[in-house]
Design a protein around this motif. Structure first.
Motif, PDB file in Angstrom:
ATOM      1  N   ALA A 112      -5.027  -6.356   4.161  1.00  0.00           N
ATOM      2  CA  ALA A 112      -4.420  -5.666   5.310  1.00  0.00           C
ATOM      3  C   ALA A 112      -3.062  -6.269   5.642  1.00  0.00           C
ATOM      4  O   ALA A 112      -2.076  -5.546   5.862  1.00  0.00           O
ATOM      5  N   LEU A 113      -2.989  -7.581   5.667  1.00  0.00           N
ATOM      6  CA  LEU A 113      -1.728  -8.257   5.988  1.00  0.00           C
ATOM      7  C   LEU A 113      -0.682  -8.014   4.900  1.00  0.00           C
ATOM      8  O   LEU A 113       0.512  -7.880   5.196  1.00  0.00           O
ATOM      9  N   THR A 114      -1.131  -7.941   3.664  1.00  0.00           N
ATOM     10  CA  THR A 114      -0.200  -7.641   2.565  1.00  0.00           C
ATOM     11  C   THR A 114       0.391  -6.253   2.736  1.00  0.00           C
ATOM     12  O   THR A 114       1.602  -6.049   2.542  1.00  0.00           O
ATOM     13  N   ALA A 115      -0.448  -5.287   3.097  1.00  0.00           N
ATOM     14  CA  ALA A 115       0.036  -3.919   3.330  1.00  0.00           C
ATOM     15  C   ALA A 115       1.060  -3.889   4.461  1.00  0.00           C
ATOM     16  O   ALA A 115       2.057  -3.160   4.405  1.00  0.00           O
ATOM     17  N   LEU A 116       0.841  -4.709   5.474  1.00  0.00           N
ATOM     18  CA  LEU A 116       1.731  -4.738   6.633  1.00  0.00           C
ATOM     19  C   LEU A 116       3.034  -5.475   6.359  1.00  0.00           C
ATOM     20  O   LEU A 116       3.944  -5.444   7.190  1.00  0.00           O
ATOM     21  N   ASP A 117       3.131  -6.120   5.224  1.00  0.00           N
ATOM     22  CA  ASP A 117       4.389  -6.761   4.822  1.00  0.00           C
ATOM     23  C   ASP A 117       5.313  -5.789   4.096  1.00  0.00           C
ATOM     24  O   ASP A 117       6.392  -6.183   3.641  1.00  0.00           O
ATOM     25  N   THR A 118       4.920  -4.522   3.999  1.00  0.00           N
ATOM     26  CA  THR A 118       5.771  -3.500   3.386  1.00  0.00           C
ATOM     27  C   THR A 118       7.092  -3.410   4.157  1.00  0.00           C
ATOM     28  O   THR A 118       7.084  -3.265   5.380  1.00  0.00           O
ATOM     29  N   TYR A 169      -9.002  -8.753   5.287  1.00  0.00           N
ATOM     30  CA  TYR A 169      -7.872  -9.150   6.112  1.00  0.00           C
ATOM     31  C   TYR A 169      -6.625  -9.499   5.288  1.00  0.00           C
ATOM     32  O   TYR A 169      -5.508  -9.154   5.681  1.00  0.00           O
ATOM     33  N   THR A 170      -6.817 -10.168   4.180  1.00  0.00           N
ATOM     34  CA  THR A 170      -5.668 -10.541   3.348  1.00  0.00           C
ATOM     35  C   THR A 170      -4.948  -9.299   2.829  1.00  0.00           C
ATOM     36  O   THR A 170      -3.714  -9.206   2.865  1.00  0.00           O
ATOM     37  N   ILE A 209      -5.206  -0.402   8.144  1.00  0.00           N
ATOM     38  CA  ILE A 209      -6.390  -0.079   8.937  1.00  0.00           C
ATOM     39  C   ILE A 209      -7.603   0.167   8.039  1.00  0.00           C
ATOM     40  O   ILE A 209      -8.731  -0.213   8.373  1.00  0.00           O
ATOM     41  N   VAL A 210      -7.366   0.801   6.885  1.00  0.00           N
ATOM     42  CA  VAL A 210      -8.456   1.004   5.921  1.00  0.00           C
ATOM     43  C   VAL A 210      -9.025  -0.345   5.495  1.00  0.00           C
ATOM     44  O   VAL A 210     -10.244  -0.557   5.442  1.00  0.00           O
ATOM     45  N   TYR A 211      -8.125  -1.303   5.192  1.00  0.00           N
ATOM     46  CA  TYR A 211      -8.573  -2.641   4.799  1.00  0.00           C
ATOM     47  C   TYR A 211      -9.239  -3.364   5.975  1.00  0.00           C
ATOM     48  O   TYR A 211     -10.246  -4.065   5.796  1.00  0.00           O
TER      49      TYR A 211
END
Length: 209
Positions: free
Chosen positions: A147-153, A144-145, A136-138
């Motif tokens: 953010a999506l990387t963070a969500l791949d945790t 966006y890139t 969300i911070v990103y």
């Protein structure tokens, strides 16, 4: 007489056994006892540290609620992170600090706090929350890139819907309706039927059809 001879043989066998193996068994028993005592000591020590961390967090929260000195609040957070990094109190304090910095528009500071949580905390729920909030911070910065990387945790299956829904939000903000819809539908498939956010999530999905 036969019984007496048998008793003598058993006594001699015992003496031989003790001479051959007794000292080693005694050593093993001592090691086991020491390991047990060490485990008990560790548990008590960990409990004490968790209690101390909770006290520091309580002080930090009270100062924040009373709009106390920011330097004192930061000092409490540093205390938690340096001296109790594995405690839930440290995670709570750092997540709280990240939220405050986010609200103040200090996204780089919030990002640093959330990355600290991801590095130091292993509790599944904490990991999922930190990854979602980092995304969300990103997202707020249109990164966006990242953010999506963070969500791949990697997270436990129970918390996958949280990250998937946020992934849909990122795609939607990016203008990728097809990807956003797929993420929302995936979330709906994973959510329990009684989940409170199903209606809102379904609305998000329907708007993209």
């Amino acid at each position: 007489m036969a019984t007496h001879i048998q008793d003598q043989e058993e006594l001699e066998n015992f003496k031989y056994f003790w001479k051959s193996w007794g000292r080693w068994l005694f050593t093993v028993l001592v090691l086991v006892a020491l390991a047990y005592l060490g485990h008990v000591w560790y548990q008590n020590h960990q409990l004490k540290k968790d209690q101390q961390a909770a006290e520091v967090l309580a002080q930090m929260v009270e100062k924040a609620q009373n709009q106390g000195d920011q330097n004192a609040i930061r000092a409490d957070l540093a205390d938690l992170q340096q001296n109790y990094p594995g405690s839930i109190a440290a995670a709570q304090g750092t997540l709280m600090a990240a939220a405050t910095e986010f609200d103040n528009g200090k996204y780089d500071v919030a990002e640093g706090h959330l990355n600290w949580v991801l590095k130091n905390q292993k509790a599944p729920l904490v990991q999922a929350l930190a990854a979602q909030r980092l995304a969300i911070v990103y997202l707020q910065q249109k990164k966006y890139t990242e953010a999506l990387t963070a969500l791949d945790t990697p997270v436990d299956a129970d918390f996958e819907p949280l990250l998937l829904e946020t992934k849909g939000d990122v795609y939607a903000a990016e203008g990728k309706a097809k990807e956003a819809l797929a993420a929302y539908e995936q979330t709906l498939n994973k959510l329990p039927k009684e989940a409170g956010n199903r209606e809102l999530l379904q609305l998000k999905a329907d708007q993209l059809k």
